[in-house]
Design a protein around this motif. Structure first.
Motif, short mmCIF file in Angstrom:
data_model
loop_
_atom_site.label_atom_id
_atom_site.label_comp_id
_atom_site.label_asym_id
_atom_site.label_seq_id
_atom_site.Cartn_x
_atom_site.Cartn_y
_atom_site.Cartn_z
N GLY A 430 -28.98 21.87 75.47
CA GLY A 430 -27.92 22.73 76.01
C GLY A 430 -28.37 23.62 77.16
N VAL A 431 -29.34 23.15 77.92
CA VAL A 431 -29.83 23.94 79.05
C VAL A 431 -29.29 23.36 80.36
N LEU A 432 -28.78 24.24 81.21
CA LEU A 432 -28.48 23.84 82.59
C LEU A 432 -29.82 23.80 83.30
N VAL A 433 -30.18 22.67 83.89
CA VAL A 433 -31.45 22.60 84.61
C VAL A 433 -31.23 21.81 85.89
N GLU A 434 -31.47 22.48 87.02
CA GLU A 434 -31.25 21.81 88.31
C GLU A 434 -32.11 22.48 89.37
N GLY A 478 -42.92 27.53 109.72
CA GLY A 478 -42.16 27.88 108.52
C GLY A 478 -42.54 27.01 107.34
N ALA A 479 -41.70 27.04 106.31
CA ALA A 479 -41.99 26.28 105.09
C ALA A 479 -40.69 26.03 104.34
N SER A 480 -40.81 25.22 103.30
CA SER A 480 -39.66 24.92 102.46
C SER A 480 -39.65 25.85 101.24
N LEU A 481 -38.47 26.15 100.74
CA LEU A 481 -38.35 26.86 99.46
C LEU A 481 -37.65 25.92 98.48
N TYR A 482 -38.17 25.83 97.28
CA TYR A 482 -37.62 24.91 96.27
C TYR A 482 -37.32 25.72 95.01
N PHE A 483 -36.05 25.82 94.68
CA PHE A 483 -35.61 26.64 93.56
C PHE A 483 -35.37 25.77 92.33
N THR A 484 -35.79 26.27 91.18
CA THR A 484 -35.48 25.62 89.91
C THR A 484 -34.67 26.60 89.06
N VAL A 485 -33.52 26.14 88.58
CA VAL A 485 -32.63 27.00 87.82
C VAL A 485 -32.59 26.51 86.37
N LEU A 486 -32.82 27.44 85.46
CA LEU A 486 -32.63 27.16 84.02
C LEU A 486 -31.63 28.19 83.52
N ALA A 487 -30.63 27.74 82.79
CA ALA A 487 -29.64 28.69 82.27
C ALA A 487 -29.04 28.14 80.99
N ARG A 488 -28.47 29.03 80.22
CA ARG A 488 -27.74 28.55 79.04
C ARG A 488 -26.47 27.88 79.55
N GLN A 489 -26.26 26.65 79.06
CA GLN A 489 -25.12 25.88 79.56
C GLN A 489 -23.80 26.47 79.09
N ASP A 490 -22.82 26.45 79.99
CA ASP A 490 -21.45 26.79 79.60
C ASP A 490 -20.88 25.53 78.93
N ASP A 492 -18.11 24.79 77.68
CA ASP A 492 -16.73 24.40 78.00
C ASP A 492 -16.63 23.74 79.37
N ASP A 493 -17.43 24.21 80.31
CA ASP A 493 -17.33 23.67 81.67
C ASP A 493 -18.71 23.64 82.33
N PRO A 494 -19.61 22.79 81.82
CA PRO A 494 -20.97 22.80 82.37
C PRO A 494 -21.01 22.40 83.85
N ALA A 495 -20.14 21.48 84.25
CA ALA A 495 -20.16 21.04 85.65
C ALA A 495 -19.68 22.17 86.56
N GLY A 496 -18.61 22.85 86.13
CA GLY A 496 -18.06 23.95 86.94
C GLY A 496 -19.08 25.07 87.08
N GLN A 497 -19.83 25.31 86.01
CA GLN A 497 -20.85 26.36 86.05
C GLN A 497 -21.87 26.07 87.16
N TRP A 498 -22.35 24.82 87.23
CA TRP A 498 -23.34 24.51 88.27
C TRP A 498 -22.69 24.45 89.66
N ARG A 499 -21.48 23.90 89.74
CA ARG A 499 -20.83 23.81 91.06
C ARG A 499 -20.71 25.19 91.70
#
Ligand SMILES: Cc1cc2nc3c(=O)[nH]c(=O)nc-3n(C[C@H](O)[C@H](O)[C@H](O)COP(=O)(O)OP(=O)(O)OC[C@H]3O[C@@H](n4cnc5c(N)ncnc54)[C@H](O)[C@@H]3O)c2cc1C
Length: 564
Positions: A430-434, A478-490, A492-499
């Protein structure tokens, strides 16, 4: 079509590491998720598919082009070719949502067969979606139909030959569907390798890397993928767009391509007008399908040295990276985690894991001096590594970086393909990970880091979330920045949460005048932001190139270019 991944996850079934036991505690503490499995993907049989729409004339033409056995519309192949590997792709597949799967999958085996497939699709009015390894995380292989009724997935996996190796010039001519590990394996018999290692290494193809202008983990030392491409051959609906030189495109008297000797009569550089190779690189399948590439290869590394350092803060670390890059002494792999990513990395390693890899003295020092983890890696001849490493170490010591030794560096190298496997386990819990990525100049990098973090935190505020980031892929400017997101998944609407989070991050990136993508490409998901980056005339120039190569507009509709 040899190796296949799980349809809704990463790698072959059963491959990859398990989530370490102590990670469950970390998930509970920081995200408030239970830590055990709460959801499982549907089975392949339960995936929802629409009946394929393939007119008899189109099917017959595809079969003539590639051979009947290479034209498939069974459930398994349609689902396997329906999506890439983004969080949204995996969410949909795990839930069995696959209504838009391609109607048919065709797998030609040569440039000429690809050309015949494109001809058939143009004649019968069908959208064509080039598919390499299917590791796109930006919707690049989504089977969008545009104004067409039928979506044809053009599977390039059978174009997997190493056609020629010129050891003297360190060039290899290869089929576009060759996967990176297979390429390195074949090159090793010549004492050579490509040296392009994205995190998706196990599955990405050379054609996909060219079409997306990929950057591997060692791009600081070895260059981005586009720098490794000497020439490309591309089949478009309007004909062949080749930068291989006349000889490479030459066929024998029967029409078969000339194979078996090195037929590339290129040059290492040229001033013959604008660089058409650059037009094909990054074209994401909207102009045509890349069928062959001539790649710049390098000797197999005799030695590798990976080590870790702690920098006092992310800002101080970025300054050190800038100094390394501008003094031209940066390691081949340089990757500086911010405070949150450092914390997560150590938490996932576990106390016992850290103690195994870091000396007692460094471990004690770490307790008093938390900070930011830098992974530095060098590859090559031992003497060359020693020569290049010495000034980098001097510079790091001069900014008070704390050496952690080779243990954590080697551990990072050993686990560098683990992340996508662990993502499946996190989804089960149940983790949002992207992830998302960008790049900016040194002058704007630290402010960009802060504004993207803030945008993500605000968008995800309804539930516990952790946003970590690392700076990597160093350039003098310069350089690149690479973000990793971990969150408790919604739930009801996991896709909307990430969008919502992705939209906020993308807006923050363009507001900071940074690029919307450093290496993941534009695909479907970044197309809305491209006009801001290249301007209306830039979009018109791309549309004009598309019109010339693909007058019927069949190639990868809805990707790269924003909808008109
Ligand atoms: C876990 C994970 C980690 C990743 N890590 C990295 C990383 O470190 N660095 C990085 O750069 N990227 C990374 N990516 C993104 C992705 O792997 C790259 O974009 C890769 O280059 C795609 O290669 P592919 O063969 O899988 O292409 P695909 O996903 O099959 O296709 C990508 C795009 O290119 C087009 N395309 C594919 N082949 C051809 C062809 N022969 N001719 C014309 N168009 C074609 C497709 O239509 C699509 O638009 C990662 C992705 C994942 C899932």
């Amino acid at each position: 079509m040899s190796r296949e991944q799980k349809f809704c996850g990463w790698g072959e079934p059963g491959a990859g590491p398990e989530l370490p036991g102590h990670a469950a505690g970390e998930l509970r503490d920081r995200l408030g998720v239970p830590g055990e499995v709460v959801s499982s993907p549907v089975s392949l049989a339960e995936v929802r598919l629409r009946a394929p729409v393939v007119a008899a004339g189109l099917r017959a033409a595809l079969e003539r082009a590639a051979g009947a056995e290479w034209v498939r519309d069974d459930r398994e192949i349609r689902v396997l070719r329906a999506a890439g590997k983004s969080y949204l792709d995996l969410l949909a597949l795990r839930a069995g949502e696959c209504e838009d799967a391609p109607d048919v999958v065709v797998a030609p085996a040569s440039h000429e067969q690809v050309a015949a497939v494109l001809h058939a699709c143009a004649e019968h009015g069908a959208a064509v979606i080039p598919f390499g390894g299917g590791t796109s995380v930006v919707g690049g292989v989504a089977p969008l139909r545009g104004r067409f009724e039928t979506a044809v997935c053009l599977d390039l996996g059978r174009l997997d030959a190493v056609l020629d190796v010129d050891e003297r010039s360190r060039l290899a001519r290869v089929g576009a569907g060759l996967r990176l590990p297979e390429l390195d394996h074949a090159l090793a018999t010549h004492g050579l390798r490509l040296g392009h290692v994205p995190q998706s290494y196990e599955w990405a193809t050379v054609g996909g890397c060219a079409a997306t202008r990929s950057a591997g983990q060692a791009s600081t030392g070895f260059g981005r993928f586009e720098e490794l491409v000497a020439a490309v051959r591309c089949a478009t609906p309007a004909g062949e767009l080749a930068t291989l030189g006349a000889a490479a495109a030459r066929s024998d008297e029967t029409g078969a391509p000339v194979v078996g000797r090195f037929s590339f009569i290129g040059a290492p550089a040229s001033a013959a007008g604008p660089d058409l190779r650059a037009l094909v690189l990054g074209s994401e399948g909207v102009l045509g399908a890349i069928t062959e590439l001539v790649l710049r290869v390098r000797p197999v590394a005799a030695e590798r040295r990976y080590e870790a350092w702690m920098l006092r803060s992310f800002d101080a670390g970025c300054e050190a990276l800038r100094a390394l890059a501008q003094a031209e002494v940066a390691p081949d792999v340089a990757r500086l985690s911010d405070e949150d990513e450092t914390r997560t990395t150590f938490a996932f390693a576990g106390d016992a894991g850290l103690a195994r890899r870091v000396s007692g003295a460094a471990l004690r020092a770490l307790r008093y001096r938390p900070g930011c983890l830098l992974i530095a890696g060098w590859e090559g001849e031992a003497a060359d590594i020693a020569r290049r490493r010495a000034p980098a170490v001097r510079l790091l010591r001069s900014v008070d970086a704390l050496p952690l030794g080779r243990g954590p560096g080697e551990a990072w190298r050993a686990a560098r393909f683990a992340g996508p496997h662990l993502r499946d386990a996190l989804l089960d819990r149940g983790v949002l990970v992207e992830t998302l990525e960008t790049a900016a100049t040194w002058s704007g990098l630290v402010a960009l880091h802060a504004s993207v973090r803030e945008a993500l935190a605000r968008a995800l505020a309804a539930r516990p979330a952790v946003v970590g980031c690392h700076a990597s892929h160093l350039y003098p400017d310069g350089a690149s920045l690479y973000f990793t997101v971990l969150a408790r998944q919604d739930a009801d609407d996991p896709a909307g949460q990430w969008r919502a989070a992705k939209r906020a991050a993308g807006d923050a990136i363009v507001a900071a005048d940074a690029t919307i993508t450093h290496h993941h490409a534009v695909g479907r998901d970044h197309a809305r932001w491209l006009p801001r980056e290249i301007g209306p005339l830039g979009i018109d120039v791309l549309r004009a190139a598309k019109q010339a190569c693909d007058p019927a507009g069949i190639m990868n509709p809805g990707k790269l270019l924003p909808d008109e």
